[in-house]
Motif scaffolding. Structure first.
Motif, short mmCIF file in Angstrom:
data_model
loop_
_atom_site.label_atom_id
_atom_site.label_comp_id
_atom_site.label_asym_id
_atom_site.label_seq_id
_atom_site.Cartn_x
_atom_site.Cartn_y
_atom_site.Cartn_z
N ILE A 150 -26.67 -72.06 -27.21
CA ILE A 150 -26.06 -70.74 -27.03
C ILE A 150 -24.67 -70.74 -27.65
O ILE A 150 -24.29 -69.79 -28.36
CB ILE A 150 -26.01 -70.35 -25.54
N SER A 151 -23.90 -71.79 -27.42
CA SER A 151 -22.55 -71.90 -27.99
C SER A 151 -22.59 -71.87 -29.51
O SER A 151 -21.73 -71.25 -30.15
CB SER A 151 -21.86 -73.17 -27.51
N HIS A 152 -23.59 -72.52 -30.09
CA HIS A 152 -23.73 -72.50 -31.55
C HIS A 152 -23.97 -71.08 -32.05
O HIS A 152 -23.35 -70.64 -33.02
CB HIS A 152 -24.88 -73.42 -31.97
N HIS A 153 -24.86 -70.36 -31.40
CA HIS A 153 -25.15 -68.98 -31.80
C HIS A 153 -23.91 -68.10 -31.65
O HIS A 153 -23.62 -67.27 -32.51
CB HIS A 153 -26.31 -68.41 -30.99
N LEU A 154 -23.16 -68.28 -30.57
CA LEU A 154 -21.94 -67.51 -30.36
C LEU A 154 -20.89 -67.84 -31.42
O LEU A 154 -20.18 -66.95 -31.90
CB LEU A 154 -21.39 -67.76 -28.96
N LYS A 155 -20.84 -69.10 -31.81
CA LYS A 155 -19.91 -69.51 -32.87
C LYS A 155 -20.24 -68.80 -34.18
O LYS A 155 -19.34 -68.32 -34.89
CB LYS A 155 -19.99 -71.03 -33.06
N LEU A 156 -21.52 -68.68 -34.50
CA LEU A 156 -21.93 -67.99 -35.73
C LEU A 156 -21.61 -66.50 -35.66
O LEU A 156 -21.19 -65.91 -36.67
CB LEU A 156 -23.40 -68.23 -36.01
N LEU A 157 -21.78 -65.89 -34.49
CA LEU A 157 -21.41 -64.48 -34.33
C LEU A 157 -19.90 -64.30 -34.52
O LEU A 157 -19.45 -63.34 -35.15
CB LEU A 157 -21.82 -63.96 -32.95
N LYS A 158 -19.14 -65.24 -34.02
CA LYS A 158 -17.68 -65.18 -34.16
C LYS A 158 -17.27 -65.37 -35.62
O LYS A 158 -16.43 -64.65 -36.15
CB LYS A 158 -17.01 -66.21 -33.26
N GLN A 159 -17.88 -66.34 -36.30
CA GLN A 159 -17.57 -66.58 -37.70
C GLN A 159 -17.92 -65.38 -38.57
O GLN A 159 -17.27 -65.13 -39.58
CB GLN A 159 -18.31 -67.83 -38.21
N ALA A 160 -18.94 -64.63 -38.18
CA ALA A 160 -19.34 -63.44 -38.94
C ALA A 160 -18.44 -62.25 -38.65
O ALA A 160 -18.56 -61.21 -39.29
CB ALA A 160 -20.79 -63.09 -38.61
N GLY A 161 -17.54 -62.40 -37.68
CA GLY A 161 -16.62 -61.32 -37.35
C GLY A 161 -17.19 -60.29 -36.40
O GLY A 161 -16.64 -59.20 -36.26
N LEU A 162 -18.28 -60.62 -35.75
CA LEU A 162 -18.92 -59.68 -34.83
C LEU A 162 -18.31 -59.70 -33.44
O LEU A 162 -18.35 -58.70 -32.74
CB LEU A 162 -20.41 -59.97 -34.74
N VAL A 163 -17.80 -60.85 -33.02
CA VAL A 163 -17.23 -60.96 -31.68
C VAL A 163 -15.91 -61.72 -31.73
O VAL A 163 -15.64 -62.48 -32.67
CB VAL A 163 -18.19 -61.68 -30.69
N ASP A 164 -15.11 -61.49 -30.72
CA ASP A 164 -13.90 -62.27 -30.46
C ASP A 164 -14.12 -62.98 -29.13
O ASP A 164 -14.95 -62.55 -28.32
CB ASP A 164 -12.66 -61.37 -30.35
N SER A 165 -13.35 -64.04 -28.90
CA SER A 165 -13.49 -64.75 -27.64
C SER A 165 -12.11 -65.09 -27.08
O SER A 165 -11.12 -65.14 -27.82
CB SER A 165 -14.30 -66.02 -27.83
N GLU A 166 -12.10 -65.29 -25.78
CA GLU A 166 -10.87 -65.67 -25.09
C GLU A 166 -11.22 -66.64 -23.98
O GLU A 166 -12.10 -66.36 -23.15
CB GLU A 166 -10.20 -64.43 -24.49
N ARG A 167 -10.56 -67.79 -23.97
CA ARG A 167 -10.80 -68.79 -22.93
C ARG A 167 -9.94 -68.44 -21.72
O ARG A 167 -8.76 -68.19 -21.84
CB ARG A 167 -10.46 -70.18 -23.42
N ARG A 168 -10.57 -68.44 -20.56
CA ARG A 168 -9.88 -68.23 -19.29
C ARG A 168 -10.32 -69.34 -18.35
O ARG A 168 -11.43 -69.30 -17.82
CB ARG A 168 -10.20 -66.88 -18.68
N GLY A 169 -9.48 -70.32 -18.18
CA GLY A 169 -9.86 -71.47 -17.38
C GLY A 169 -10.98 -72.23 -18.06
O GLY A 169 -10.87 -72.60 -19.22
N THR A 170 -12.08 -72.41 -17.34
CA THR A 170 -13.20 -73.15 -17.92
C THR A 170 -14.20 -72.25 -18.63
O THR A 170 -15.12 -72.75 -19.28
CB THR A 170 -13.96 -73.94 -16.81
N TRP A 171 -14.04 -70.94 -18.52
CA TRP A 171 -15.00 -70.01 -19.11
C TRP A 171 -14.45 -69.33 -20.36
O TRP A 171 -13.25 -69.15 -20.51
CB TRP A 171 -15.41 -68.93 -18.10
N VAL A 172 -15.37 -68.93 -21.22
CA VAL A 172 -15.01 -68.18 -22.42
C VAL A 172 -15.63 -66.79 -22.29
O VAL A 172 -16.81 -66.66 -21.93
CB VAL A 172 -15.51 -68.88 -23.71
#
Length: 92
Positions: free
Chosen positions: A44-66
């Motif tokens: 799942i993390s790999h797929h989310l990384k690809l979505l982020k690299q494509a510019g579709l999503v942004d992420s923010e780490r809050r404690g242990t969760w993203v």
């Protein structure tokens, strides 16, 4: 835009993006995404990384969760491109 459409060409990534984009608060914790799939957390993390690299999503780490949120400017660019391909024109 080819990178964006390539990222969305995978059914898992398309579903992840849909879940993120339709999140009630505008963002979704990875802890809420992972249980929706029969895939490991690293996958799942790999797929989310690809979505982020494509510019579709942004992420923010809050404690242990993203937390992930859709980037509206990318969705707007996709809409314009698809409208021009289909021959529809947005009113000026």
């Amino acid at each position: 835009m080819a990178t964006v459409f390539k990222a969305l060409g995978d059914p898992v990534r398309l579903r992840l993006f849909s879940m993120i984009a339709s999140g009630p608060s505008g963002e979704v914790c990875v802890c809420d995404l992972t249980p929706a799939f029969d895939l490991s957390q690293p996958t799942i993390s790999h797929h989310l990384k690809l979505l982020k690299q494509a510019g579709l999503v942004d992420s923010e780490r809050r404690g242990t969760w993203v937390y992930y949120r859709a980037r509206p400017e990318t969705a707007d660019r996709m809409a314009v491109l698809l409208a021009s391909v289909s021959g529809d024109r947005a009113p000026a």
